[in-house]
Design a protein around this motif. Sequence first.
Motif, PDB file in Angstrom:
ATOM      1  N   VAL A   1       0.854  -1.176   0.000  1.00 31.84           N
ATOM      2  CA  VAL A   1       0.000   0.000   0.000  1.00 31.84           C
ATOM      3  C   VAL A   1       0.890   1.227   0.000  1.00 31.84           C
ATOM      4  CG1 VAL A   1      -1.818   1.234   1.196  1.00 31.84           C
ATOM      5  CG2 VAL A   1      -1.770  -1.257   1.250  1.00 31.84           C
ATOM      6  N   VAL A   2       0.677   2.107  -0.961  1.00 31.75           N
ATOM      7  CA  VAL A   2       1.586   3.237  -1.125  1.00 31.75           C
ATOM      8  C   VAL A   2       0.810   4.531  -1.089  1.00 31.75           C
ATOM      9  CG1 VAL A   2       3.309   4.291  -2.594  1.00 31.75           C
ATOM     10  CG2 VAL A   2       3.065   1.828  -2.566  1.00 31.75           C
ATOM     11  N   GLN A   3       1.239   5.454  -0.274  1.00 32.25           N
ATOM     12  CA  GLN A   3       0.685   6.797  -0.279  1.00 32.25           C
ATOM     13  C   GLN A   3       1.781   7.735  -0.721  1.00 32.25           C
ATOM     14  OE1 GLN A   3      -1.178   7.933   3.361  1.00 32.25           O
ATOM     15  NE2 GLN A   3      -1.411  10.064   2.767  1.00 32.25           N
ATOM     16  N   GLN A   4       1.542   8.517  -1.746  1.00 35.71           N
ATOM     17  CA  GLN A   4       2.571   9.358  -2.332  1.00 35.71           C
ATOM     18  C   GLN A   4       2.278  10.825  -2.057  1.00 35.71           C
ATOM     19  OE1 GLN A   4       2.288   8.199  -6.411  1.00 35.71           O
ATOM     20  NE2 GLN A   4       3.463   6.337  -6.132  1.00 35.71           N
ATOM     21  N   GLU A   5       3.340  11.606  -1.907  1.00 37.69           N
ATOM     22  CA  GLU A   5       3.201  13.033  -1.704  1.00 37.69           C
ATOM     23  C   GLU A   5       3.912  13.764  -2.827  1.00 37.69           C
ATOM     24  OE1 GLU A   5       4.528  14.261   2.088  1.00 37.69           O
ATOM     25  OE2 GLU A   5       3.207  12.904   3.199  1.00 37.69           O
ATOM     26  N   GLU A   6       3.324  14.852  -3.273  1.00 36.39           N
ATOM     27  CA  GLU A   6       3.918  15.624  -4.348  1.00 36.39           C
ATOM     28  C   GLU A   6       4.957  16.583  -3.798  1.00 36.39           C
ATOM     29  OE1 GLU A   6       1.012  17.530  -6.684  1.00 36.39           O
ATOM     30  OE2 GLU A   6       0.036  15.694  -7.336  1.00 36.39           O
ATOM     31  N   SER A   7       6.006  16.769  -4.576  1.00 38.63           N
ATOM     32  CA  SER A   7       7.039  17.732  -4.199  1.00 38.63           C
ATOM     33  C   SER A   7       6.761  19.059  -4.878  1.00 38.63           C
ATOM     34  CB  SER A   7       8.410  17.198  -4.612  1.00 38.63           C
ATOM     35  OG  SER A   7       9.385  18.184  -4.416  1.00 38.63           O
ATOM     36  N   SER A   8       7.314  20.140  -4.343  1.00 36.64           N
ATOM     37  CA  SER A   8       7.126  21.454  -4.929  1.00 36.64           C
ATOM     38  C   SER A   8       7.821  21.589  -6.266  1.00 36.64           C
ATOM     39  CB  SER A   8       7.638  22.527  -3.952  1.00 36.64           C
ATOM     40  OG  SER A   8       8.995  22.284  -3.647  1.00 36.64           O
ATOM     41  N   THR A   9       8.823  20.771  -6.492  1.00 39.41           N
ATOM     42  CA  THR A   9       9.527  20.780  -7.768  1.00 39.41           C
ATOM     43  C   THR A   9       9.609  19.371  -8.297  1.00 39.41           C
ATOM     44  OG1 THR A   9      11.644  20.555  -6.637  1.00 39.41           O
ATOM     45  CG2 THR A   9      10.922  22.787  -7.122  1.00 39.41           C
ATOM     46  N   THR A  10       9.723  19.251  -9.586  1.00 38.75           N
ATOM     47  CA  THR A  10       9.774  17.931 -10.213  1.00 38.75           C
ATOM     48  C   THR A  10      11.186  17.377 -10.157  1.00 38.75           C
ATOM     49  OG1 THR A  10       8.040  18.606 -11.734  1.00 38.75           O
ATOM     50  CG2 THR A  10       9.315  16.651 -12.341  1.00 38.75           C
ATOM     51  N   PRO A  11      11.383  16.111  -9.748  1.00 38.36           N
ATOM     52  CA  PRO A  11      12.717  15.533  -9.702  1.00 38.36           C
ATOM     53  C   PRO A  11      13.326  15.476 -11.082  1.00 38.36           C
ATOM     54  CG  PRO A  11      11.129  14.186  -8.504  1.00 38.36           C
ATOM     55  CD  PRO A  11      10.363  15.199  -9.257  1.00 38.36           C
ATOM     56  N   PRO A  12      14.620  15.632 -11.189  1.00 43.27           N
ATOM     57  CA  PRO A  12      15.268  15.592 -12.492  1.00 43.27           C
ATOM     58  C   PRO A  12      15.150  14.215 -13.126  1.00 43.27           C
ATOM     59  CG  PRO A  12      16.888  15.573 -10.726  1.00 43.27           C
ATOM     60  CD  PRO A  12      15.574  15.815 -10.088  1.00 43.27           C
ATOM     61  N   THR A  13      15.029  14.191 -14.437  1.00 44.16           N
ATOM     62  CA  THR A  13      14.904  12.929 -15.166  1.00 44.16           C
ATOM     63  C   THR A  13      16.223  12.494 -15.785  1.00 44.16           C
ATOM     64  OG1 THR A  13      14.224  14.159 -17.135  1.00 44.16           O
ATOM     65  CG2 THR A  13      12.467  13.363 -15.676  1.00 44.16           C
ATOM     66  N   THR A  14      17.289  13.218 -15.483  1.00 37.20           N
ATOM     67  CA  THR A  14      18.603  12.857 -16.021  1.00 37.20           C
ATOM     68  C   THR A  14      19.017  11.473 -15.529  1.00 37.20           C
ATOM     69  OG1 THR A  14      19.178  15.195 -15.870  1.00 37.20           O
ATOM     70  CG2 THR A  14      20.985  13.662 -16.267  1.00 37.20           C
ATOM     71  N   GLN A  15      19.690  10.726 -16.415  1.00 33.79           N
ATOM     72  CA  GLN A  15      20.199   9.419 -16.018  1.00 33.79           C
ATOM     73  C   GLN A  15      21.156   9.587 -14.839  1.00 33.79           C
ATOM     74  OE1 GLN A  15      19.584   6.170 -17.209  1.00 33.79           O
ATOM     75  NE2 GLN A  15      20.748   5.719 -15.370  1.00 33.79           N
ATOM     76  N   LEU A  16      20.861   8.919 -13.757  1.00 29.72           N
ATOM     77  CA  LEU A  16      21.662   9.073 -12.552  1.00 29.72           C
ATOM     78  C   LEU A  16      22.895   8.183 -12.599  1.00 29.72           C
ATOM     79  CD1 LEU A  16      18.728   9.064  -9.994  1.00 29.72           C
ATOM     80  CD2 LEU A  16      20.176  11.013 -10.528  1.00 29.72           C
ATOM     81  N   THR A  17      23.999   8.731 -12.154  1.00 29.45           N
ATOM     82  CA  THR A  17      25.229   7.944 -12.061  1.00 29.45           C
ATOM     83  C   THR A  17      25.321   7.266 -10.709  1.00 29.45           C
ATOM     84  OG1 THR A  17      26.319   9.539 -13.506  1.00 29.45           O
ATOM     85  CG2 THR A  17      27.732   7.982 -12.328  1.00 29.45           C
ATOM     86  N   TYR A  18      24.950   7.976  -9.642  1.00 30.70           N
ATOM     87  CA  TYR A  18      25.122   7.444  -8.292  1.00 30.70           C
ATOM     88  C   TYR A  18      23.826   7.525  -7.492  1.00 30.70           C
ATOM     89  CZ  TYR A  18      29.942   8.417  -9.647  1.00 30.70           C
ATOM     90  OH  TYR A  18      31.122   8.481 -10.335  1.00 30.70           O
ATOM     91  N   SER A  19      23.627   6.514  -6.681  1.00 34.50           N
ATOM     92  CA  SER A  19      22.557   6.527  -5.678  1.00 34.50           C
ATOM     93  C   SER A  19      23.202   6.257  -4.330  1.00 34.50           C
ATOM     94  CB  SER A  19      21.509   5.450  -5.970  1.00 34.50           C
ATOM     95  OG  SER A  19      20.816   5.714  -7.165  1.00 34.50           O
ATOM     96  N   ILE A  20      22.912   7.095  -3.357  1.00 32.61           N
ATOM     97  CA  ILE A  20      23.373   6.880  -1.987  1.00 32.61           C
ATOM     98  C   ILE A  20      22.171   6.397  -1.183  1.00 32.61           C
ATOM     99  CG2 ILE A  20      24.578   7.860  -0.013  1.00 32.61           C
ATOM    100  CD1 ILE A  20      26.134   7.988  -2.665  1.00 32.61           C
TER     101      ILE A  20
ATOM    102  N   GLU B   1      28.967  16.346  -4.641  1.00 36.52           N
ATOM    103  CA  GLU B   1      29.042  17.477  -5.572  1.00 36.52           C
ATOM    104  C   GLU B   1      30.448  17.686  -6.112  1.00 36.52           C
ATOM    105  OE1 GLU B   1      27.292  20.788  -3.516  1.00 36.52           O
ATOM    106  OE2 GLU B   1      25.262  20.318  -4.255  1.00 36.52           O
ATOM    107  N   GLN B   2      31.449  17.139  -5.448  1.00 34.36           N
ATOM    108  CA  GLN B   2      32.812  17.211  -5.972  1.00 34.36           C
ATOM    109  C   GLN B   2      32.951  16.451  -7.292  1.00 34.36           C
ATOM    110  OE1 GLN B   2      35.917  16.229  -3.059  1.00 34.36           O
ATOM    111  NE2 GLN B   2      34.480  16.683  -1.405  1.00 34.36           N
ATOM    112  N   LEU B   3      32.117  15.443  -7.490  1.00 35.20           N
ATOM    113  CA  LEU B   3      32.210  14.597  -8.690  1.00 35.20           C
ATOM    114  C   LEU B   3      31.581  15.250  -9.910  1.00 35.20           C
ATOM    115  CD1 LEU B   3      31.216  11.255  -6.948  1.00 35.20           C
ATOM    116  CD2 LEU B   3      33.517  11.903  -7.692  1.00 35.20           C
ATOM    117  N   GLN B   4      30.686  16.213  -9.682  1.00 38.34           N
ATOM    118  CA  GLN B   4      29.980  16.907 -10.763  1.00 38.34           C
ATOM    119  C   GLN B   4      29.279  15.922 -11.706  1.00 38.34           C
ATOM    120  OE1 GLN B   4      32.873  19.551 -12.596  1.00 38.34           O
ATOM    121  NE2 GLN B   4      32.786  20.979 -10.886  1.00 38.34           N
TER     122      GLN B   4
END
Length: 343
Positions: free
Chosen positions: A2-21, A44-47
Amino acid sequence: MVVQQEESSTTPPTTQLTYSIVAPVFNEEETIPHFYARVVAVMEQLQEPFELVLINDGSRDNSYQILQSLHRQDTRVRVVDFSRNFGHQVAISAGLDYAQGQAVVIIDSDLQDPPEVILQLIERWKAGAEVVYAQRAKRDGETKFKLITASLFYRLISRITSVEIPRNVGDFRLLDRHVVDALISMREHHRFMRGLSAWVGFRQEAVLYDRHERFAGTTKYPFQKMLRFSMDAITSFSHLPLQIATTFGMILAFLSLIGIIIAIALRLFTDAIVGQASTLIMVLFMGGIQLIFLGIIGEYLGRIYDEVRARPLYIVHHLLGLEEEEKVTRARQGIRSPRRTVK
Protein backbone atom coordinates in the motif's frame (compact mmCIF):
# COMPACT_ATOMS: atom_id res chain seq x y z
CA MET A 1 2.16 -2.96 -0.98
CA VAL A 2 0.00 0.00 0.00
CA VAL A 3 1.59 3.24 -1.13
CA GLN A 4 0.68 6.80 -0.28
CA GLN A 5 2.57 9.36 -2.33
CA GLU A 6 3.20 13.03 -1.70
CA GLU A 7 3.92 15.62 -4.35
CA SER A 8 7.04 17.73 -4.20
CA SER A 9 7.13 21.45 -4.93
CA THR A 10 9.53 20.78 -7.77
CA THR A 11 9.77 17.93 -10.21
CA PRO A 12 12.72 15.53 -9.70
CA PRO A 13 15.27 15.59 -12.49
CA THR A 14 14.90 12.93 -15.17
CA THR A 15 18.60 12.86 -16.02
CA GLN A 16 20.20 9.42 -16.02
CA LEU A 17 21.66 9.07 -12.55
CA THR A 18 25.23 7.94 -12.06
CA TYR A 19 25.12 7.44 -8.29
CA SER A 20 22.56 6.53 -5.68
CA ILE A 21 23.37 6.88 -1.99
CA VAL A 22 21.14 4.57 0.07
CA ALA A 23 20.86 5.14 3.83
CA PRO A 24 18.41 3.62 6.35
CA VAL A 25 17.10 6.02 9.00
CA PHE A 26 15.77 4.99 12.40
CA ASN A 27 15.39 7.66 15.09
CA GLU A 28 18.22 9.82 13.75
CA GLU A 29 16.69 13.30 14.05
CA GLU A 30 19.92 14.76 15.48
CA THR A 31 22.12 13.26 12.79
CA ILE A 32 20.17 13.57 9.53
CA PRO A 33 20.94 17.25 8.71
CA HIS A 34 24.67 16.71 9.29
CA PHE A 35 24.63 13.46 7.32
CA TYR A 36 22.87 15.17 4.41
CA ALA A 37 25.31 18.09 4.39
CA ARG A 38 28.40 15.85 4.38
CA VAL A 39 27.08 13.48 1.72
CA VAL A 40 26.09 16.32 -0.61
CA ALA A 41 29.44 18.05 -0.10
CA VAL A 42 31.23 14.83 -1.10
CA MET A 43 29.03 13.98 -4.09
CA GLU A 44 29.04 17.48 -5.57
CA GLN A 45 32.81 17.21 -5.97
CA LEU A 46 32.21 14.60 -8.69
CA GLN A 47 29.98 16.91 -10.76
CA GLU A 48 27.86 13.94 -11.84
CA PRO A 49 24.12 13.40 -11.23
CA PHE A 50 23.24 11.60 -8.01
CA GLU A 51 20.35 10.93 -5.66
CA LEU A 52 20.15 10.38 -1.93
CA VAL A 53 17.60 7.66 -1.10
CA LEU A 54 16.70 7.73 2.60
CA ILE A 55 14.55 4.96 4.08
CA ASN A 56 12.61 5.93 7.18
CA ASP A 57 12.38 2.61 9.00
CA GLY A 58 9.48 3.41 11.31
CA SER A 59 11.21 6.18 13.25
CA ARG A 60 9.38 7.33 16.37
CA ASP A 61 11.03 10.76 16.60
CA ASN A 62 10.96 13.67 14.12
CA SER A 63 13.13 11.94 11.53
CA TYR A 64 10.39 11.81 8.88
CA GLN A 65 9.55 15.52 9.28
CA ILE A 66 13.22 16.36 8.79
CA LEU A 67 13.35 14.13 5.70
CA GLN A 68 10.31 15.93 4.30
CA SER A 69 12.03 19.27 4.82
CA LEU A 70 15.21 18.08 3.11
CA HIS A 71 13.21 16.81 0.12
CA ARG A 72 11.42 20.14 -0.25
CA GLN A 73 14.68 22.05 -0.36
CA ASP A 74 16.58 19.50 -2.50
CA THR A 75 14.74 17.15 -4.88
CA ARG A 76 17.81 14.94 -5.08
CA VAL A 77 16.69 13.69 -1.67
CA ARG A 78 14.18 10.88 -2.17
CA VAL A 79 12.38 9.28 0.77
CA VAL A 80 10.84 5.86 1.33
CA ASP A 81 8.72 5.96 4.48
CA PHE A 82 7.82 2.53 5.93
CA SER A 83 4.49 1.87 7.63
CA ARG A 84 6.41 0.50 10.63
CA ASN A 85 9.88 -0.68 11.61
CA PHE A 86 10.88 -3.58 9.34
CA GLY A 87 14.57 -3.72 10.29
CA HIS A 88 17.88 -2.44 9.01
CA GLN A 89 18.50 -5.17 6.43
CA VAL A 90 15.03 -4.81 4.92
CA ALA A 91 15.50 -1.03 4.78
CA ILE A 92 18.68 -1.55 2.78
CA SER A 93 16.77 -3.87 0.44
CA ALA A 94 14.10 -1.21 -0.09
CA GLY A 95 16.80 1.34 -0.89
CA LEU A 96 18.20 -0.99 -3.55
CA ASP A 97 14.69 -1.47 -4.96
CA TYR A 98 14.23 2.25 -5.49
CA ALA A 99 17.79 3.31 -6.34
CA GLN A 100 18.23 4.26 -9.99
CA GLY A 101 21.97 4.99 -10.15
CA GLN A 102 24.52 3.01 -12.12
CA ALA A 103 26.50 2.70 -8.89
CA VAL A 104 24.72 2.38 -5.53
CA VAL A 105 26.45 3.18 -2.24
CA ILE A 106 24.99 1.73 0.98
CA ILE A 107 25.90 3.70 4.09
CA ASP A 108 24.45 4.14 7.59
CA SER A 109 23.07 7.57 8.45
CA ASP A 110 24.62 7.70 11.95
CA LEU A 111 27.94 9.06 10.56
CA GLN A 112 29.98 6.20 11.98
CA ASP A 113 30.89 5.47 8.38
CA PRO A 114 32.44 8.73 7.06
CA PRO A 115 30.84 9.83 3.75
CA GLU A 116 34.24 11.05 2.55
CA VAL A 117 35.24 7.40 1.98
CA ILE A 118 32.63 7.24 -0.81
CA LEU A 119 35.11 8.92 -3.15
CA GLN A 120 37.56 6.02 -2.66
CA LEU A 121 34.80 3.49 -3.34
CA ILE A 122 33.87 5.29 -6.56
CA GLU A 123 37.51 5.41 -7.63
CA ARG A 124 37.75 1.61 -7.35
CA TRP A 125 34.44 1.22 -9.20
CA LYS A 126 35.67 3.36 -12.08
CA ALA A 127 38.79 1.16 -12.18
CA GLY A 128 36.62 -1.89 -12.85
CA ALA A 129 35.48 -3.28 -9.47
CA GLU A 130 31.80 -4.22 -9.26
CA VAL A 131 31.55 -4.56 -5.47
CA VAL A 132 33.73 -2.29 -3.35
CA TYR A 133 33.31 -2.91 0.37
CA ALA A 134 34.65 -0.64 3.08
CA GLN A 135 36.74 -2.69 5.51
CA ARG A 136 37.21 -1.38 9.04
CA ALA A 137 40.85 -0.85 9.99
CA LYS A 138 39.90 0.87 13.25
CA ARG A 139 36.64 1.00 15.23
CA ASP A 140 36.34 3.96 17.61
CA GLY A 141 33.80 4.16 20.41
CA GLU A 142 32.97 0.44 20.60
CA THR A 143 33.28 -1.67 23.73
CA LYS A 144 35.74 -4.53 24.09
CA PHE A 145 32.80 -6.92 24.41
CA LYS A 146 31.40 -5.84 21.04
CA LEU A 147 34.81 -6.01 19.37
CA ILE A 148 35.47 -9.51 20.74
CA THR A 149 32.01 -10.85 19.83
CA ALA A 150 32.24 -9.31 16.35
CA SER A 151 35.63 -10.94 15.81
CA LEU A 152 34.29 -14.32 16.97
CA PHE A 153 31.25 -13.94 14.72
CA TYR A 154 33.32 -13.26 11.60
CA ARG A 155 35.64 -16.17 12.39
CA LEU A 156 32.67 -18.49 12.88
CA ILE A 157 30.83 -17.39 9.75
CA SER A 158 33.97 -17.78 7.63
CA ARG A 159 34.44 -21.38 8.85
CA ILE A 160 30.89 -22.68 8.53
CA THR A 161 29.84 -21.15 5.20
CA SER A 162 30.97 -21.88 1.67
CA VAL A 163 30.78 -18.15 0.85
CA GLU A 164 33.85 -16.07 1.62
CA ILE A 165 32.48 -13.16 3.67
CA PRO A 166 35.19 -10.58 4.42
CA ARG A 167 35.98 -9.88 8.07
CA ASN A 168 35.47 -6.50 9.73
CA VAL A 169 33.09 -5.42 6.98
CA GLY A 170 29.66 -3.90 7.55
CA ASP A 171 27.03 -2.82 5.04
CA PHE A 172 29.05 0.21 3.88
CA ARG A 173 29.85 -0.61 0.25
CA LEU A 174 29.39 0.34 -3.39
CA LEU A 175 27.49 -1.95 -5.76
CA ASP A 176 27.46 -1.84 -9.53
CA ARG A 177 24.04 -1.81 -11.22
CA HIS A 178 24.49 -5.46 -12.33
CA VAL A 179 25.04 -6.47 -8.70
CA VAL A 180 22.07 -4.42 -7.51
CA ASP A 181 19.78 -6.08 -10.06
CA ALA A 182 20.98 -9.51 -8.88
CA LEU A 183 20.30 -8.62 -5.22
CA ILE A 184 16.85 -7.22 -6.04
CA SER A 185 15.88 -10.59 -7.50
CA MET A 186 16.43 -12.29 -4.11
CA ARG A 187 13.39 -11.70 -1.89
CA GLU A 188 14.16 -13.90 1.13
CA HIS A 189 12.83 -12.51 4.40
CA HIS A 190 15.66 -13.22 6.85
CA ARG A 191 18.28 -11.13 5.11
CA PHE A 192 22.01 -10.86 5.69
CA MET A 193 22.98 -8.34 3.03
CA ARG A 194 26.73 -8.67 3.60
CA GLY A 195 26.48 -12.37 2.88
CA LEU A 196 24.23 -11.86 -0.14
CA SER A 197 26.65 -9.28 -1.56
CA ALA A 198 29.46 -11.82 -1.26
CA TRP A 199 27.32 -14.70 -2.58
CA VAL A 200 26.47 -13.00 -5.90
CA GLY A 201 30.16 -12.91 -6.83
CA PHE A 202 31.42 -10.38 -9.41
CA ARG A 203 34.73 -8.55 -9.01
CA GLN A 204 35.06 -7.49 -5.37
CA GLU A 205 37.66 -5.22 -3.79
CA ALA A 206 38.22 -3.65 -0.36
CA VAL A 207 38.92 -0.11 0.81
CA LEU A 208 40.31 0.31 4.35
CA TYR A 209 38.93 3.08 6.56
CA ASP A 210 38.62 4.11 10.20
CA ARG A 211 35.12 3.83 11.63
CA HIS A 212 34.10 6.72 13.88
CA GLU A 213 31.98 6.99 17.00
CA ARG A 214 28.28 7.77 16.64
CA PHE A 215 27.67 11.46 15.94
CA ALA A 216 24.63 11.48 18.25
CA GLY A 217 22.04 9.18 19.78
CA THR A 218 22.45 5.57 20.84
CA THR A 219 23.18 2.35 18.99
CA LYS A 220 20.25 0.73 17.20
CA TYR A 221 21.88 -2.71 17.51
CA PRO A 222 21.72 -3.82 21.17
CA PHE A 223 22.89 -7.31 22.14
CA GLN A 224 19.50 -8.94 21.50
CA LYS A 225 19.34 -7.59 17.94
CA MET A 226 22.95 -8.55 17.32
CA LEU A 227 22.18 -12.11 18.45
CA ARG A 228 19.20 -12.32 16.08
CA PHE A 229 21.30 -10.83 13.29
CA SER A 230 23.94 -13.51 13.88
CA MET A 231 21.29 -16.24 13.78
CA ASP A 232 19.97 -14.90 10.47
CA ALA A 233 23.50 -14.91 9.05
CA ILE A 234 24.26 -18.47 10.17
CA THR A 235 20.94 -20.02 9.13
CA SER A 236 20.91 -18.16 5.79
CA PHE A 237 24.29 -19.45 4.67
CA SER A 238 24.92 -22.69 6.55
CA HIS A 239 23.24 -25.98 7.46
CA LEU A 240 25.90 -26.64 10.11
CA PRO A 241 23.52 -26.46 13.12
CA LEU A 242 21.37 -29.21 11.58
CA GLN A 243 24.48 -31.25 10.73
CA ILE A 244 25.74 -30.86 14.30
CA ALA A 245 22.39 -32.09 15.61
CA THR A 246 22.56 -35.17 13.38
CA THR A 247 26.18 -35.94 14.27
CA PHE A 248 25.66 -35.43 17.99
CA GLY A 249 22.54 -37.60 17.88
CA MET A 250 24.48 -40.43 16.25
CA ILE A 251 27.27 -40.13 18.84
CA LEU A 252 24.78 -40.24 21.72
CA ALA A 253 22.99 -43.22 20.18
CA PHE A 254 26.31 -45.06 19.89
CA LEU A 255 27.30 -44.21 23.48
CA SER A 256 23.84 -45.26 24.69
CA LEU A 257 24.23 -48.63 22.98
CA ILE A 258 27.58 -49.18 24.68
CA GLY A 259 26.07 -48.04 27.99
CA ILE A 260 23.22 -50.54 27.66
CA ILE A 261 25.66 -53.39 27.06
CA ILE A 262 27.78 -52.34 30.06
CA ALA A 263 24.70 -51.96 32.27
CA ILE A 264 23.43 -55.43 31.38
CA ALA A 265 26.84 -56.95 32.10
CA LEU A 266 27.14 -55.17 35.45
CA ARG A 267 23.61 -56.15 36.41
CA LEU A 268 24.20 -59.80 35.64
CA PHE A 269 27.61 -60.21 37.22
CA THR A 270 27.89 -57.51 39.92
CA ASP A 271 25.78 -55.39 42.26
CA ALA A 272 27.24 -52.11 40.92
CA ILE A 273 23.91 -50.74 39.61
CA VAL A 274 21.52 -49.96 42.48
CA GLY A 275 18.50 -47.59 42.32
CA GLN A 276 17.19 -45.32 39.58
CA ALA A 277 19.15 -42.06 40.15
CA SER A 278 21.61 -42.63 37.30
CA THR A 279 18.78 -43.60 34.97
CA LEU A 280 16.80 -40.45 35.78
CA ILE A 281 19.87 -38.27 35.24
CA MET A 282 20.45 -39.80 31.81
CA VAL A 283 16.78 -39.38 30.88
CA LEU A 284 16.85 -35.71 31.87
CA PHE A 285 20.11 -35.19 29.98
CA MET A 286 18.79 -36.82 26.80
CA GLY A 287 15.51 -34.88 27.10
CA GLY A 288 17.43 -31.61 27.29
CA ILE A 289 19.52 -32.49 24.25
CA GLN A 290 16.40 -33.41 22.29
CA LEU A 291 14.73 -30.10 23.15
CA ILE A 292 17.82 -28.18 21.99
CA PHE A 293 17.84 -29.99 18.67
CA LEU A 294 14.09 -29.53 18.26
CA GLY A 295 14.71 -25.81 18.75
CA ILE A 296 17.34 -25.81 16.01
CA ILE A 297 15.02 -27.63 13.63
CA GLY A 298 12.19 -25.27 14.60
CA GLU A 299 14.40 -22.27 13.75
CA TYR A 300 14.85 -23.54 10.20
CA LEU A 301 11.17 -24.52 9.89
CA GLY A 302 10.15 -21.04 10.99
CA ARG A 303 12.23 -19.56 8.20
CA ILE A 304 10.64 -21.92 5.68
CA TYR A 305 7.20 -20.84 6.94
CA ASP A 306 8.12 -17.17 6.50
CA GLU A 307 9.13 -17.79 2.89
CA VAL A 308 6.04 -19.89 2.08
CA ARG A 309 3.69 -17.14 3.30
CA ALA A 310 5.27 -14.87 0.64
CA ARG A 311 4.45 -11.63 2.46
CA PRO A 312 6.11 -8.48 1.08
CA LEU A 313 9.43 -7.55 2.64
CA TYR A 314 8.07 -4.15 3.60
CA ILE A 315 5.07 -1.83 3.22
CA VAL A 316 5.56 1.73 2.07
CA HIS A 317 3.49 4.48 3.70
CA HIS A 318 4.77 7.52 1.81
CA LEU A 319 7.09 8.18 -1.11
CA LEU A 320 8.80 11.50 -1.71
CA GLY A 321 10.37 12.06 -5.13
CA LEU A 322 10.09 8.41 -6.15
CA GLU A 323 6.70 8.27 -7.87
CA GLU A 324 8.07 7.16 -11.26
CA GLU A 325 10.56 4.77 -9.66
CA GLU A 326 7.65 3.12 -7.85
CA LYS A 327 6.34 1.78 -11.17
CA VAL A 328 9.73 0.25 -11.98
CA THR A 329 10.06 -1.21 -8.49
CA ARG A 330 6.63 -2.80 -8.60
CA ALA A 331 7.41 -4.31 -12.00
CA ARG A 332 10.63 -5.83 -10.59
CA GLN A 333 8.71 -7.38 -7.71
CA GLY A 334 5.90 -8.69 -9.92
CA ILE A 335 3.22 -6.51 -8.28
CA ARG A 336 0.50 -5.42 -10.71
CA SER A 337 -0.83 -2.28 -9.06
CA PRO A 338 -1.28 -0.76 -5.61
CA ARG A 339 -4.64 -1.27 -3.94
CA ARG A 340 -4.83 2.39 -3.01
CA THR A 341 -2.78 5.34 -4.19
CA VAL A 342 -3.37 8.74 -2.65
CA LYS A 343 -1.86 11.94 -4.03
